[in-house]
Design an enzyme around this catalytic site. Structure first.
Site, short mmCIF file in Angstrom:
data_model
loop_
_atom_site.label_atom_id
_atom_site.label_comp_id
_atom_site.label_asym_id
_atom_site.label_seq_id
_atom_site.Cartn_x
_atom_site.Cartn_y
_atom_site.Cartn_z
N HIS A 10 0.90 -1.15 0.14
CA HIS A 10 0.11 -0.01 0.07
C HIS A 10 0.93 1.22 -0.03
O HIS A 10 1.75 1.62 0.91
CB HIS A 10 -1.09 0.04 1.24
CG HIS A 10 -1.79 -1.16 1.08
ND1 HIS A 10 -2.26 -1.78 2.23
CD2 HIS A 10 -2.59 -1.60 0.32
CE1 HIS A 10 -3.02 -2.75 2.07
NE2 HIS A 10 -3.38 -2.80 0.59
N GLU A 14 1.83 3.28 3.10
CA GLU A 14 2.22 2.55 4.25
C GLU A 14 3.67 2.19 4.04
O GLU A 14 4.24 1.42 3.53
CB GLU A 14 1.35 1.55 4.52
CG GLU A 14 0.04 1.48 4.72
CD GLU A 14 -0.96 0.13 4.78
OE1 GLU A 14 -0.21 -0.94 4.73
OE2 GLU A 14 -2.07 0.34 4.74
N HIS A 48 3.25 -3.88 6.53
CA HIS A 48 2.18 -2.67 6.36
C HIS A 48 2.09 -1.84 7.55
O HIS A 48 3.09 -1.86 8.34
CB HIS A 48 0.73 -3.32 6.48
CG HIS A 48 0.27 -4.51 5.46
ND1 HIS A 48 -0.70 -4.27 4.58
CD2 HIS A 48 1.02 -5.73 4.83
CE1 HIS A 48 -0.62 -5.27 3.60
NE2 HIS A 48 0.41 -6.05 3.93
N GLU A 87 1.92 -5.44 10.65
CA GLU A 87 1.43 -4.06 10.86
C GLU A 87 2.52 -3.24 11.91
O GLU A 87 2.48 -3.55 12.74
CB GLU A 87 0.19 -4.04 11.36
CG GLU A 87 -0.89 -4.45 10.62
CD GLU A 87 -1.43 -3.69 9.30
OE1 GLU A 87 -1.14 -2.53 9.27
OE2 GLU A 87 -1.98 -4.31 8.25
#
EC number: 3.4.17.-
Length: 641
Positions: free
Chosen positions: A237, A240, A369, A461
């Site tokens: 992404h 990110e 991410h 994440e």
């Protein structure tokens, strides 16, 4: 003096053209004019001349030509493949480079390299290779002073570019990196550690940026027997960005520490082949970076240049898995890509990743991410599609939890006991979670890795701020450095070995089964395999078409940090019918990823060719009407039949 007879004049001209080194006659003086073609505005030069190599004598004639129209839409026709390389190559012919009153021709070897790489993309849409990209007709050799029309793409990024004066070679700049800066750092790092590192591209983004990988291995560029392959991917992404920076820093750290003699890093690079792709979505990053840290929206730049979410763009094999799992005796691993998937919009970035996975036998992977602080693992799609949150484990649930904990348990913030911190809602779970139990979605990269190949991938994440300010990057690196290293080292858990026949010949695509875990892995072309397994006692079976199966009992102690060596020697079956259930390759459609299977095996032709082949009545390909509607000149040179 009277003019010479026509025959004598022709003889003189032919003789002059044939004389080596007679530059004036072969490349006469011309008048250079400003380059004004919009499609060629990013060429590596600013001046051209008329007539062109195709004998076009004005801008109007060039812009109305079928050749120019093709260059303008090639991007869409080939779905981003070979872009902008082919466009710039064509510009070098339609608007030739003019310097000092001379025309410079593009290099033949550049054209030949592109034709070899891009021919499958033309074949996939049933289009002939354009005549004006004839490598022998319009291009020339380096000895004759050619130039590289793609030089601007390389950005003048010399691998050995020196650091600013006064800084040691081990210096890491903890800042955000533009695309050009990222490429420069990766190439400089590979140059410094050339004996254990190299950079290579797996393809280009939709807007033409290289998807650049830096690899670390004791023998860069080669798969070594029983050396496991690991990939780490950042920036799927575009907004990110922490993962992108962590992998740029990790590349520099691995190189520096190896050179400094760090025994842990030297052991890791000597026993593991590591591939780092800092930015899978460089186009999206440019959108996010234009807003900058602190100003970037939650979704601005998330998608690629086609407005596709790349982590929703992979084939949905999880739905097929759930169907197969209910069928007794059916294989539910190495699921082929369904034919209907290719009828949708597939991003070139997605296609590049899938092709990459099919060329290298990856064992372990992580996708980095941002937006929370937790490690998630497959499945990401709920076994009941209507359930937005539902625990949906893979057959390797225990191993995926072990892999996730390898990252989370050494991350200081993930282990912080405060529930008010970023990611505090995952504290009771140990900062790891099954993806579908968090939120369910289809088309994810991690599920695809597990169900189409041998690779186990987790999603990390890295924090609640997707585009952190520059001053936070050093702290982020300190929090994630040990986790990244510890995770990569877990690829050496479980078992590894070689499957061979009684003559010592490797058996590729043999199946390695573990009793109680309904997920097989397959051997690489050299017969080697890696099976990630948690500690405990396992019954392991090796089998292949035409051979008897071999069963072994394996005990893996809890404290064992290295993969156990378990080899198999298969005996051929006797003469008679073979009732063995064949392994990786199945009947049915294959994916158009350039003719490579998940382990480098040749596949059948592109399934899309069926709808793109001309019919028996001689009808034209689907793209033909577009060209005939825009130009009175019908480009029959694009037809293959």
């Amino acid at each position: 003096m009277p003019p010479p007879p026509p025959l004598l004049l022709l003889t003189v001209l032919v003789f002059a053209a044939a004389r080596p080194g007679c530059e004036f006659e072969r490349n006469p003086a011309v008048t250079c004019v400003d380059l004004q073609l919009r499609t060629c505005s990013d060429a590596a030069y600013n001046h051209t001349t008329f007539p062109t190599l195709l004998q076009h004598r004005s801008w109007e004639v060039v812009e109305a030509s079928s050749e120019y129209i093709l260059l303008s839409v090639l991007h869409q026709l080939l779905e981003g493949q070979c872009n902008p390389d082919l466009r710039l190559l064509g510009c070098a012919v339609l608007a030739p480079r003019c310097e000092g009153g001379r025309v410079r021709r593009p290099c033949r070897h550049i054209c030949e390299g592109l034709r070899e790489a891009c021919q499958p993309a033309f074949d996939a849409i049933d289009m002939a290779w354009p005549y004006f990209l004839d490598c022998h007709l319009y291009f020339t050799s380096e000895d004759e002073g050619c130039y590289d029309p793609l030089e601007k793409l390389r950005g003048g990024l010399e691998a050995d570019e020196a650091l600013p004066s006064g800084l040691p070679p081990t210096f890491i700049r903890f800042s955000h990196h533009s695309y050009a800066q990222m490429v420069r750092v990766l190439r400089r790092t590979a140059f410094r550690c050339a004996h254990v590192a190299r950079t290579y591209s797996i393809g280009r983004s939709f807007d033409g940026r290289e998807l650049l990988v830096i690899e670390f291995s004791s023998r860069p560029g080669q798969h070594e027997l029983m050396e496991p392959e690991v990939k780490l991917i950042g920036n799927i992404h575009g907004n990110e960005v922490a993962g992108r920076e962590m992998l740029i820093y990790l590349a520099q750290y691995l190189c520096s520490e190896y050179l400094l003699g760090n025994p842990r890093i030297q052991r890791l690079l000597n026993t593991t082949r590591i591939h780092l792709l800092p930015s899978m979505n460089p186009d999206g990053y440019e959108v996010a970076a234009a807003e900058g840290a602190g100003y970037n929206g939650w979704t601005s730049g998330r998608q690629n240049a086609q407005n596709l979410d790349l982590n929703r763009n992979f084939p949905d094999l999880t739905s097929e898995y759930y169907r197969l799992a209910e069928t007794r005796g059916a294989r539910s691993d190495h699921i082929p890509i369904p034919q209907h998937y290719w009828w949708g919009k597939v991003a070139p970035e997605t296609k590049a990743i899938m092709k990459w996975m099919q060329t290298i036998p990856f064992v372990l992977s992580a996708s980095l991410h941002g937006g929370d602080l937790v490690v998630s693992y497959p499945f990401d799609f709920s076994k009941h599609p209507q359930e937005e949150k539902m625990f949906s484990p893979t057959p390797d649930e225990k191993m995926f939890k072990l892999l996730s904990r390898a990252y989370a348990d050494v991350h200081p913030m993930m282990m912080d006991r405060s529930e008010n911190r970023c990611g505090g809602n995952f504290l009771k779970r140990g900062s790891i979670i099954n993806g579908a139990d968090w939120y369910s979605f289809t088309g994810g990269m991690s599920d695809f890795n597990y169900l189409h190949t041998n690779c186990f991938e987790i999603t990390v994440e890295l924090g609640c701020v997707k585009f952190p300010p520059e001053e936070a990057l050093y702290t982020l690196w300190q929090h994630n450095k040990e986790s990244l290293l510890n995770f990569v080292e877990t690829v050496h858990r479980g078992i590894k070995g070689v499957v061979m026949d009684k003559f010592g010949k490797p058996v590729k695509n043999a199946r390695i089964l573990v009793k109680g875990i309904r997920h097989d892995i397959t051997t690489a072309p050299d017969g080697d395999y890696w099976r990630l397994l948690p500690p405990g006692t396992h019954i392991v079976i090796a089998q292949a078409p035409g051979y008897t199966k071999v069963i072994k009992k394996v005990i893996l102690p809890a404290r064992m940090k290295r993969a156990g060596r378990v080899d198999f020697i298969l005996q051929p079956l006797g003469v008679g019918p073979r009732n063995f259930l064949h392994g990786l390759r199945r009947t049915g459609p294959h994916d158009p990823l350039g003719g490579a299977s998940s382990l480098g095996e040749a596949t059948e032709p592109d399934p899309l060719r069926a709808r793109r082949q001309p019919s028996a009545d001689g009808s034209k390909p689907w793209w033909w009407s577009y060209f005939t509607s825009l130009s009175t000149h019908r480009p029959r040179w694009l037809l293959k039949y």
